[in-house]
Design a protein around this motif. Sequence first.
Motif, short mmCIF file in Angstrom:
data_model
loop_
_atom_site.label_atom_id
_atom_site.label_comp_id
_atom_site.label_asym_id
_atom_site.label_seq_id
_atom_site.Cartn_x
_atom_site.Cartn_y
_atom_site.Cartn_z
N ASN B 2 -18.70 -37.49 11.45
CA ASN B 2 -18.42 -36.08 11.21
C ASN B 2 -16.97 -35.87 10.78
O ASN B 2 -16.17 -36.82 10.71
CB ASN B 2 -18.77 -35.24 12.44
CG ASN B 2 -17.86 -35.55 13.60
OD1 ASN B 2 -16.69 -35.82 13.42
ND2 ASN B 2 -18.43 -35.52 14.80
N MET B 3 -16.65 -34.61 10.53
CA MET B 3 -15.34 -34.28 9.97
C MET B 3 -14.19 -34.70 10.90
O MET B 3 -13.15 -35.18 10.45
CB MET B 3 -15.30 -32.76 9.73
CG MET B 3 -14.09 -32.28 9.01
SD MET B 3 -14.06 -32.82 7.32
CE MET B 3 -15.15 -31.60 6.60
N VAL B 4 -14.39 -34.52 12.23
CA VAL B 4 -13.32 -34.85 13.18
C VAL B 4 -13.02 -36.34 13.11
O VAL B 4 -11.87 -36.78 12.97
CB VAL B 4 -13.73 -34.46 14.62
CG1 VAL B 4 -12.66 -34.90 15.61
CG2 VAL B 4 -13.98 -32.97 14.72
N GLU B 5 -14.09 -37.11 13.19
CA GLU B 5 -13.95 -38.56 13.18
C GLU B 5 -13.28 -39.01 11.88
O GLU B 5 -12.36 -39.84 11.88
CB GLU B 5 -15.34 -39.17 13.30
CG GLU B 5 -15.30 -40.58 13.84
CD GLU B 5 -16.66 -41.02 14.36
OE1 GLU B 5 -17.59 -40.19 14.38
OE2 GLU B 5 -16.77 -42.19 14.73
N ILE B 8 -9.61 -38.20 11.93
CA ILE B 8 -8.82 -39.06 12.83
C ILE B 8 -8.60 -40.43 12.19
O ILE B 8 -7.48 -40.94 12.14
CB ILE B 8 -9.52 -39.21 14.21
CG1 ILE B 8 -9.41 -37.91 14.99
CG2 ILE B 8 -8.87 -40.35 15.02
CD1 ILE B 8 -10.10 -37.92 16.35
#
Lengths: 702, 158
Positions: B2-5, B8
Amino acid sequence: MIINYISMLNFQCFYGNHESNTVAFSDGINVIIGDNGHGKSKLWNAFYWALYDQIFDSDRERFVTTRQSGESIFSDRAKKECAVEEFVKAEIKLEVVDSQGVRFEIYRMLKAKKLDDHNWEVAPTSSILIRRYKVTQWQKVNESEYRSILERVLPGHLKPYMWFQGEQVNSLMDFQNQTSLTQAIQLLSDITNYDDLVDITRDGKEKSAKELRIEQKRLSSDSSKSEAIERQVTNKQKDLEEEERDRESNTRNKEEAEIGFDGLINSMSDAQKRAENKANLDSLTNKRDANSQQLDSKIQALNKKLFSSHWVLKDCEPSITDFSGKYDKFLEHHYQKAALDKIAESQLPVDVPQPIFVNKMLADEACFVCGHLAPKGSDEYKHISGLLDRKIQSSTTFKNDCSSLFKKLYDNTTEYKNVISGIGSSISEEFSSITKLRNEISSDNKSIEDINKSFGELVEKDQSENIIKEFRKHKKNIEDFTDAINVNNIKINRITDELEGLKTQTKKLVVGSPNKAVEAAAEIFNKLSVLALSTRGLVFSNLVKDLEKSANDIYQSMTERNKSVIGRLNLRIMDSKTCFPEIVDSDGNSLAGSNDSNIRLVKLALMMAVLKSTSTWSQNYCLVSDAPTSKMSRNYAEGFYEALGKNFRQSIVITFDFVTETKKSDIKINNLGKVYKLNSVIPDGDRTKRDDLYTEIKELDL
Amino acid sequence: MNMVEKKIYSISPGYLPNFKSMFKKYVQFGGGADSQRYVKGRYFSNVYEMYVFAFFLGLKKETPFEITDDDTLVKFWEIENWKPQEIRDHLIASSIARTDIDLFSLQDLDERELTAEIGKLKNTIEKYANGGLKIIAALIEEDPDNAEQDTFFIKMLS
């Protein structure tokens, strides 16, 4: 680094071999005394030549290179004794030890061929060789490390203050001179960064323009450059072949020397003792070598363990625990919301049944789905009525569900908890194992040395002068050829690397675009220079204040014995860049009439203050000075030596002060190291005959 | 992913330019068989290895070095390329622990807000790594001989 000893071979007035011209040093103040013309300055030259390839030419009153010095490097007597067409050799050997106890030997050598009684063909450059004592033996250091090691003997920026002649003190601490002031201030702080910035930006435009020209030239003249590289490759290949041939010859010679050595041992009369010694020697040597190899591998692998054994994670538990806490809270909120969403999902979707049917059920006061009655006001009625008030529930999906990401981080970090807690002991074990190996190697070396000594005794028992000589010759040959092979290997590796570099250059000779960024870089550097100059002044005044305080402490200690001296040192700032020292009274008024030696003392105090500003300097490096206390009274000189002994781990002072042994009690020195007296000797007493001169070095027991 | 991963693992942290010479000194750039890769004094195989070391050193000594938007940093490789994975995960987890990011809220942020939050994480990594680099630089300045020892970095852990 700290200096263990220096030895000279046919260097200037030091005629003869290293053994007869060795000066060993200890911690404390080492003093070399001697009358004028007895070799003090030549000893100073020996240090300087070994490290910097320069000597001080007293006729020209400046430092000159080996090329400029020519035959004056060699002992007149050695030159006289050299036959025409033969070579004379001058050599300095300097042993130093760094703060970690690693010893280095620095050799500087020069050869000259005697063409006739007045003409010499001197090698254009001296050669240098550096060896490191590694675990069990001296090993040649790779030439690429030479510069760094020489720099560590005495870092360039400390040299003016650590190695100086008495006469230089005035110019070194001439605070009205911007250059000397900058040099001193550079040692105290990061002001060099500002100076560097100024330098970089000043040169920036020039360099970028030059780079652009080079780039353009390269683009327009590929073929000629390729040809030049090609010529270099051809020459390098020839050098490589020559070096490989030399290595072959040295290997052969070494083998012959080993055969000779073994043969001699076998011919000894005490066969039983010989056999015992030989067996022990072989066994110990094998064990020692295996341990050395293991030690090398362990040390090489040590840094890899930072990652392979996760040592880098040592002590990171607190932050991982904090992360776990954050993760727990995350889980709680995440699943709370997920549960709510699940409940919402289990209800009937909005508009099922359609409002028209719901209204009809309310009018009929009955549920059409289950057939139960729902009288107005009853719970059943209220439930049916509630179907009309339902709001649209959000779905369970997050925009970015991070549960698996954080779970992965949590799992991966939790799994290593035990590993991390054991890292401390794992490192300790590794270090213990290294220490154990080192101790074993050291003990084996000692035993090997004893056995070799015993071999020597056995040989001497044979009472044959020839055998003793031959035994020593073979032993020395083995060492010399081993060294020579190591040198060959180093050179071969270097030439191979250079060849690789040239090949890469050839590949890069591809037509490309000029680098436009260079022009912009010049402009940026120029702006930075203006900024650096404007801020430099602000830092300067604080630095001067700190220096003044430290110098005053030392100055007070130096002048304790001389009650006539009153006052303190003041560094008066004249502008943002210059200041000068003065002695002032308690009200800050300048004390006029300070004598020359007092001013010299002030300046020495300032120099020591500069060096003391970083504690490790005075502990890790040796202060070497030629005649620092000339023109000083006894009290002042004593004050200087006291401050020297207190503030520096090791110093070497070459001086006229203690010219005779009987005057030794004239000046008191605490923390005294070794004391030597230099005495030049001309056998028939005619001091005009320099070509018979040699120098006696005598250690005095004070 | 996903976008968060994604955000990061796309972080490309940097170091202050004055540490550049230190990387040049201690990092052995280039590859080669492992057995042939030992060169005296080059204790790290990649820039990120030395960077990770500096990060954990800064963290262990609790000496973050404030990095501001005005600082121009030297960048090298995105986190997703750093190895081994478990050490990289420890670095990310430790940085999250030292940042005021709300992990739960992170899941419902729009891209602009998310970029700002991940920026905080990047800044935390840089603060500790540059703090660690500053410690190393000071030790070199203090005793250049010690900085030549094979055990120079290991001893910093004790």
